[in-house]
Design a protein around this motif. Structure first.
Motif, PDB file in Angstrom:
ATOM      1  N   THR A   1     -24.465 -12.274  26.121  1.00  0.00           N
ATOM      2  CA  THR A   1     -25.426 -11.485  26.966  1.00  0.00           C
ATOM      3  C   THR A   1     -27.095 -12.421  26.364  1.00  0.00           C
ATOM      4  O   THR A   1     -25.875 -13.787  25.514  1.00  0.00           O
TER       5      THR A   1
ATOM      6  N   ARG B   1     -27.955 -12.572  23.076  1.00  0.00           N
ATOM      7  CA  ARG B   1     -27.864 -13.659  21.562  1.00  0.00           C
ATOM      8  C   ARG B   1     -26.024 -13.252  22.195  1.00  0.00           C
ATOM      9  O   ARG B   1     -25.602 -13.144  20.840  1.00  0.00           O
ATOM     10  N   ILE B   2     -25.566 -12.773  22.646  1.00  0.00           N
ATOM     11  CA  ILE B   2     -23.683 -13.184  22.526  1.00  0.00           C
ATOM     12  C   ILE B   2     -23.043 -13.964  23.401  1.00  0.00           C
ATOM     13  O   ILE B   2     -23.271 -13.598  24.682  1.00  0.00           O
TER      14      ILE B   2
ATOM     15  N   GLU C   1     -24.176  -4.107  18.466  1.00  0.00           N
ATOM     16  CA  GLU C   1     -26.091  -3.668  19.202  1.00  0.00           C
ATOM     17  C   GLU C   1     -27.134  -4.759  18.921  1.00  0.00           C
ATOM     18  O   GLU C   1     -26.578  -5.577  17.950  1.00  0.00           O
ATOM     19  N   GLU C   2     -27.584  -5.358  20.157  1.00  0.00           N
ATOM     20  CA  GLU C   2     -28.443  -5.805  20.050  1.00  0.00           C
ATOM     21  C   GLU C   2     -30.004  -5.488  20.160  1.00  0.00           C
ATOM     22  O   GLU C   2     -30.177  -4.038  19.690  1.00  0.00           O
ATOM     23  N   THR C   3     -30.605  -6.063  18.737  1.00  0.00           N
ATOM     24  CA  THR C   3     -31.894  -5.320  18.518  1.00  0.00           C
ATOM     25  C   THR C   3     -32.902  -6.137  18.681  1.00  0.00           C
ATOM     26  O   THR C   3     -32.569  -6.929  19.333  1.00  0.00           O
TER      27      THR C   3
ATOM     28  N   VAL D   1     -28.351  -9.107  16.476  1.00  0.00           N
ATOM     29  CA  VAL D   1     -27.847  -8.538  16.288  1.00  0.00           C
ATOM     30  C   VAL D   1     -26.637  -7.521  15.410  1.00  0.00           C
ATOM     31  O   VAL D   1     -27.185  -8.285  13.746  1.00  0.00           O
TER      32      VAL D   1
ATOM     33  N   ASP E   1     -28.049 -13.890  13.988  1.00  0.00           N
ATOM     34  CA  ASP E   1     -29.301 -13.613  14.874  1.00  0.00           C
ATOM     35  C   ASP E   1     -28.464 -13.999  15.656  1.00  0.00           C
ATOM     36  O   ASP E   1     -28.442 -13.834  17.052  1.00  0.00           O
ATOM     37  N   PHE E   2     -27.542 -14.237  15.967  1.00  0.00           N
ATOM     38  CA  PHE E   2     -25.940 -15.109  17.046  1.00  0.00           C
ATOM     39  C   PHE E   2     -24.541 -14.377  17.178  1.00  0.00           C
ATOM     40  O   PHE E   2     -24.379 -14.664  16.008  1.00  0.00           O
TER      41      PHE E   2
END
Lengths: 406, 103
Positions: A118, A120-121, A209-211, A215, A228-229
């Protein structure tokens, strides 16, 4: 000849077909948009270096053209028609083959709670993955790495070089538990800690969980880590979907015999995607994820596609660079029952021996190329099924190469 | 203009071995062959700029310590993957127990 997969293995096979005198058509099919490139630098120089990243090409367009290799970038094979001896290309078209090589490689193992990359992932296998991750490595940002294996640790070293904060989360109690002896893994861990890398060992991940801000990683023991990542590096699984769809035998990858032939005599497989019985280890079935093995198997598959009938024999060999340290492993340390240590000037080499004294594996770590000669000599001794003198192995001023004369 | 440079003493190198020699900004590798002759090449592998003197000499071959690229150090000829470019070689002479290279 048709080769599916334009990584180190597929390219080496294509070039080897020509070097061995084959003059008919050679088609090389690669999924990525780039000319075939080397993967090892992705987590090392390309990630850490200041230069604008670009793929390090294995074979230029000119070289492929000069060798008469037809390269099909950004194409995949959707199916193999074994009866008709042709492959169907994604986007239409087909290529007929006399012999087919599957060099489809491996893909990152997916984390169940984050199966797709995603914003951030990320997973890490390709040059494009490297570009995405590299853009995140700036001072003040925190990168969480899930998995304390080679990909995660090389990335951690490169990321520290760029100034990013790093936390590595590993479910097992130590790093590099697959294939690296503990004393060496401990040295690597200590070097990372000295560079400021944080480790969370022995604790699994419960959720990601992405915020809005980044993350949040929730651990199995309830702790939470903010980053952050996130890069997930929990191993790779062989890419077997094409082989499975064609009904070829599978066994931890595409199952091949000692000639790298699949269950179809006109189809070969080599590199990360296949497992084969290794003669040095009583026919133990190995699947190697190694740059050098990919090359060796590609060249061997090419020879056997031309009828050479040569069996796999190369000693497994692997290396990793982290900071100023280089790790090299030859053979299979886990086949040994006892260990002889050789220590000198910041370097450590471990020799792994069978109960009867036969050398079956060697692993070393040290600055720069400090362990390279010892590991190379060990590799040759392993290939010879030698029973080297233990006292000589342990003595740092003893020139190991003299054992080769014995 | 190339000139003769004193690189090392003959005793500095074991038979079938190699040492590193730095001169100015350049790095060389100086070899002593199993037949007890001396040779010189560029010091860095043409693949990834690794110091060849950390590698192993076997017969006529120097093997890069990093990725096992192989060269014939007498001719500079690369011996297959991952090597694409050959290695530069330099003339060598031995006088009074000193090895000179012309570079």
């Amino acid at each position: 000849m048709v080769i599916v997969g334009a990584g180190e293995c597929g390219v080496r096979a294509a070039l080897a077909l020509r070097e061995q005198g084959f003059t008919g058509p050679v088609d090389l099919i690669g999924a990525e948009p780039y000319l075939p490139y080397e993967r090892p630098p992705l987590s090392k120089d390309i990630m850490a270096g200041e230069a604008e990243p670009e793929p390090r090409t294995i074979a230029s367009a000119d070289r492929l053209a000069a060798a008469g290799i037809v390269f099909h970038p950004q194409r995949t094979v959707s199916a193999i028609d074994r009866a008709g001896k042709q492959v169907a290309l994604s986007g239409g078209g087909a290529l007929a083959y006399d012999k087919l090589l599957l060099a489809t490689g491996a893909v990152p193992r997916r984390l169940p709670m984050a199966p797709e990359p995603t914003g951030r992932i990320a997973y890490f296998r390709t040059f494009d993955d490297a570009l995405r991750i590299r853009a995140q490595l700036v001072p003040g940002k925190t990168l969480a790495i899930v998995g304390g294996g080679f990909i995660g640790l090389e990335l951690a070293a490169s990321a520290r070089h760029r100034g990013a904060g790093i936390v590595v989360i590993e479910a097992l109690p130590r790093l590099l538990s697959r294939g690296v002896p503990e004393p060496i893994a401990r040295r690597i861990e200590a070097r990372h800690r000295a560079a400021g890398v944080e480790f969370v060992l022995g604790t699994g991940l419960a959720a990601i969980e992405e915020t809005a801000a980044g993350v949040r990683l929730r651990l199995a023991d309830g702790r939470e880590i903010a980053a952050d990542f996130v890069v997930i590096g929990i191993g790779a699984v062989p890419e077997t979907s094409l082989a499975a769809g064609a009904g070829l035998s599978l066994d931890n990858g595409i199952a091949v015999d000692r000639l790298l032939t699949t269950s179809d005599p006109d189809i070969f497989a080599a590199g990360d995607c296949c497992s084969f019985p290794h003669p040095l280890y009583d026919g133990r079935r190995l699947r190697l994820e190694s740059w050098r093995s990919a090359q060796e198997q590609g060249a061997l598959a090419a020879a056997n596609m031309l009828g050479a009938a040569e069996a796999v024999s190369a000693v497994p060999w692997f290396w990793s660079d982290q900071y100023e340290l280089t790790l090299q492993i030859a053979g299979l340390p886990d086949e040994g029952a006892s260990i002889v240590e050789r220590e000198s000037e910041g370097s450590l080499v471990l020799f792994h021996l069978k109960p009867d004294g036969r050398l079956v594996g060697a692993a070393g770590i040290g600055p720069g190329n400090a362990v390279a000669r010892d590991i190379r000599v060990a590799e040759m001794l392993i290939a010879r099924r030698a029973h080297p003198d233990i006292g000589a192995l342990a003595k740092p001023d003893f020139k190991l190469r003299s054992l080769l004369a014995a | 203009m190339p000139e003769w440079i004193a690189a090392c003493a003959t005793d500095d190198i074991d038979t079938e071995d190699v040492i590193r020699f730095d001169h100015g900004t350049q790095t060389f590798a100086i070899y002593r062959s199993p037949e007890d002759r001396f040779y010189a090449t560029a010091g860095m592998c043409t693949h990834e700029h690794t110091c060849l003197a950390d590698g192993l000499v076997m017969g006529d071959i120097i093997e890069c310590p990093k990725h096992n690229g192989r060269f014939n150090y007498k001719t500079g000829q690369g011996k297959g993957a991952p090597i694409i470019d050959n290695l530069k070689t330099y003339p060598v002479k031995v006088e009074g127990g000193t090895v000179f290279i012309e570079a």
